[in-house]
Design an enzyme around this catalytic site. Structure first.
Site, PDB file in Angstrom:
ATOM      1  N   HIS A   1     -56.018  11.474   8.416  1.00 18.63           N
ATOM      2  CA  HIS A   1     -56.082  10.172   9.087  1.00 18.63           C
ATOM      3  C   HIS A   1     -55.075   9.219   8.443  1.00 18.63           C
ATOM      4  O   HIS A   1     -55.257   8.794   7.303  1.00 18.63           O
ATOM      5  CB  HIS A   1     -57.498   9.597   8.990  1.00 18.63           C
ATOM      6  CG  HIS A   1     -57.649   8.247   9.656  1.00 18.63           C
ATOM      7  ND1 HIS A   1     -58.246   8.093  10.893  1.00 18.63           N
ATOM      8  CD2 HIS A   1     -57.281   6.999   9.264  1.00 18.63           C
ATOM      9  CE1 HIS A   1     -58.241   6.806  11.220  1.00 18.63           C
ATOM     10  NE2 HIS A   1     -57.656   6.127  10.238  1.00 18.63           N
TER      11      HIS A   1
ATOM     12  N   ALA B   1     -66.154   5.955  12.845  1.00 18.99           N
ATOM     13  CA  ALA B   1     -66.369   4.512  12.942  1.00 18.99           C
ATOM     14  C   ALA B   1     -67.241   4.181  14.140  1.00 18.99           C
ATOM     15  O   ALA B   1     -67.166   4.830  15.192  1.00 18.99           O
ATOM     16  CB  ALA B   1     -65.038   3.789  13.078  1.00 18.99           C
TER      17      ALA B   1
ATOM     18  N   HIS C   1     -58.462   3.515  15.402  1.00 22.74           N
ATOM     19  CA  HIS C   1     -57.848   4.190  16.549  1.00 22.74           C
ATOM     20  C   HIS C   1     -57.730   3.251  17.747  1.00 22.74           C
ATOM     21  O   HIS C   1     -56.810   3.383  18.564  1.00 22.74           O
ATOM     22  CB  HIS C   1     -58.659   5.428  16.931  1.00 22.74           C
ATOM     23  CG  HIS C   1     -58.448   6.587  16.012  1.00 22.74           C
ATOM     24  ND1 HIS C   1     -57.340   7.393  16.049  1.00 22.74           N
ATOM     25  CD2 HIS C   1     -59.223   7.069  15.000  1.00 22.74           C
ATOM     26  CE1 HIS C   1     -57.428   8.336  15.134  1.00 22.74           C
ATOM     27  NE2 HIS C   1     -58.561   8.157  14.472  1.00 22.74           N
TER      28      HIS C   1
ATOM     29  N   GLU D   1     -60.189  11.747   4.169  1.00 21.34           N
ATOM     30  CA  GLU D   1     -59.611  12.226   5.423  1.00 21.34           C
ATOM     31  C   GLU D   1     -58.088  12.263   5.280  1.00 21.34           C
ATOM     32  O   GLU D   1     -57.384  11.340   5.711  1.00 21.34           O
ATOM     33  CB  GLU D   1     -60.014  11.327   6.599  1.00 21.34           C
ATOM     34  CG  GLU D   1     -61.496  11.335   6.909  1.00 21.34           C
ATOM     35  CD  GLU D   1     -61.845  10.573   8.184  1.00 21.34           C
ATOM     36  OE1 GLU D   1     -60.906  10.037   8.827  1.00 21.34           O
ATOM     37  OE2 GLU D   1     -63.033  10.509   8.528  1.00 21.34           O
TER      38      GLU D   1
ATOM     39  N   GLN E   1     -64.618   5.538  21.898  1.00 23.21           N
ATOM     40  CA  GLN E   1     -65.210   5.555  20.561  1.00 23.21           C
ATOM     41  C   GLN E   1     -66.731   5.614  20.627  1.00 23.21           C
ATOM     42  O   GLN E   1     -67.368   6.172  19.733  1.00 23.21           O
ATOM     43  CB  GLN E   1     -64.750   4.335  19.763  1.00 23.21           C
ATOM     44  CG  GLN E   1     -65.085   4.399  18.283  1.00 23.21           C
ATOM     45  CD  GLN E   1     -64.383   5.558  17.575  1.00 23.21           C
ATOM     46  OE1 GLN E   1     -63.290   5.960  17.971  1.00 23.21           O
ATOM     47  NE2 GLN E   1     -65.001   6.081  16.530  1.00 23.21           N
TER      48      GLN E   1
ATOM     49  N   ASP F   1     -54.772  11.019  13.789  1.00 23.33           N
ATOM     50  CA  ASP F   1     -55.305  12.205  13.149  1.00 23.33           C
ATOM     51  C   ASP F   1     -54.306  13.316  13.436  1.00 23.33           C
ATOM     52  O   ASP F   1     -54.018  13.602  14.617  1.00 23.33           O
ATOM     53  CB  ASP F   1     -56.679  12.571  13.713  1.00 23.33           C
ATOM     54  CG  ASP F   1     -57.741  11.526  13.387  1.00 23.33           C
ATOM     55  OD1 ASP F   1     -57.592  10.823  12.371  1.00 23.33           O
ATOM     56  OD2 ASP F   1     -58.713  11.415  14.163  1.00 23.33           O
TER      57      ASP F   1
ATOM     58  N   SER G   1     -63.125   0.882  14.874  1.00 26.74           N
ATOM     59  CA  SER G   1     -62.230   2.021  14.676  1.00 26.74           C
ATOM     60  C   SER G   1     -60.765   1.605  14.705  1.00 26.74           C
ATOM     61  O   SER G   1     -60.314   0.930  15.635  1.00 26.74           O
ATOM     62  CB  SER G   1     -62.473   3.076  15.760  1.00 26.74           C
ATOM     63  OG  SER G   1     -61.502   4.100  15.685  1.00 26.74           O
TER      64      SER G   1
END
Length: 333
Positions: free
Chosen positions: A299, A232, A239, A296, A210, A246, A237
């Site tokens: 996402h 982020a 993720h 988004e 990240q 995504d 994040s």
């Protein structure tokens, strides 16, 4: 795009991971309970411990915390298929029942929400404070965790259990095991509905990954202010949880850009049906003032079917509003 022949093996692998994690995380309270029982006597037990419902906790950032138990929990009402408790009963019933505590120890987030009575009652328990003894929204190992610009991951270097979904991924992305299963269910359902194939563009990203992703956005957009609208900062994040994806529209193994996803048949179908498989579109249009991110549609965030259903039925546009939290458009630093 997806196959199911590895599903049982992956579930078995997940159970083994859960058992290992539970043995590491759950601290026994047997000795504490015994000591408390010897100290507290007769009528004092009844008078002094009447309101306690302490037990295993889904708190903190390093595992499941436990607290001393000083009384036998009140019997949990037996649920029925048609019973709908009124508001007064919901407020008075202890949230951290033995069923909830047992589910917490299983490390199965969906089981915890079901034990609490479903997504709506789980949310009400958190908002009312009845869940404070056993549930927290900052625990990174639980599907309901909230991470945003005001709520970093704790600890910042958190690493989840990971597995590869069967859904096609150009980069071989991995996810939390429950999220991987849910993604496979989502993409299979989309294909069976005739809207086309879906690929996984990005899944889990470590803290270090990240750092690179965010710095790349700063370089391409020219400032941190612009980068913050789409990427982020490290440690903030979703993720990194292994619970965010995504996705892109594909034709076989040829996939488009995630920035085009919202206008595709797949994107439209996902917007309407992701919740059925435990996913929400995390950053909706017209919600930037709350989330801090531009729209988004590609996402998605895995929260589990129970909570996603409550989210959908409640008509929420942001995860912050769902949990009654303040807007998180800006970082605290």
């Amino acid at each position: 795009m997806t196959t199911s022949h590895h599903a049982s093996a992956r579930r078995a692998e997940r159970r083994r991971r859960i058992e290992r994690r539970r043995r590491r995380a759950v601290v026994t309270v047997t000795s504490t309970l015994s000591a408390c029982t010897m100290i507290v006597a007769g009528a004092f037990v009844v008078a002094g411990a009447s309101g306690s419902d302490s037990g295993p906790q889904a708190l903190g950032s390093g595992g499941i915390e436990t607290r001393p138990v000083t009384e036998t929990p009140s019997p949990t009402p037996t649920p029925t298929a048609t019973a709908t408790p009124d508001a007064e009963d919901t407020q008075q019933r202890p949230f951290c029942s033995q069923d909830v505590k047992d589910a917490i120890q299983s490390d199965d987030a969906e089981a915890v929400v079901r034990a609490a009575g479903g997504g709506d009652e789980f949310r009400e328990g958190v908002l009312s404070g009845r869940a404070d003894r056993c549930i927290a929204l900052n625990h990174p190992a639980w599907d309901w965790v909230v991470v945003n610009k005001q709520r970093p991951i704790e600890p910042l270097d958190y690493e989840p259990e990971l597995t590869a979904p069967q859904t096609y991924s150009p980069i071989g992305a991995q996810l939390d095991p429950a999220a991987a299963d849910a993604l496979d269910a989502l993409t299979t359902a989309a294909s069976e509905a005739g809207v086309g194939d879906i690929g996984l563009e990005s899944g889990y990203r470590s803290y270090a990954a990240q750092v690179e992703a965010y710095e790349s956005q700063v370089a391409s957009r020219g400032s941190t202010e612009e980068a913050d609208l789409t990427s982020a900062r490290p440690g903030y994040s979703e993720h990194q949880l292994g619970l965010a994806i995504d996705i892109v529209a594909c034709d076989g193994t040829v996939c488009g850009s995630m920035y085009d996803f919202g206008g595709t048949p797949q994107g439209e179908w996902v917007s309407e049906n992701a919740w059925r498989h435990g996913w929400i579109v995390r950053y909706e249009a017209h919600a930037t003032e709350t989330t801090g991110y531009e729209a988004e549609p590609w996402h998605l965030r895995y929260v589990g079917v129970e909570i996603a259903t409550a989210y959908k039925n409640g008509g929420y546009d942001t995860y912050e509003d769902f949990w009654g939290l303040d807007a998180a458009a800006e970082y605290t630093d």
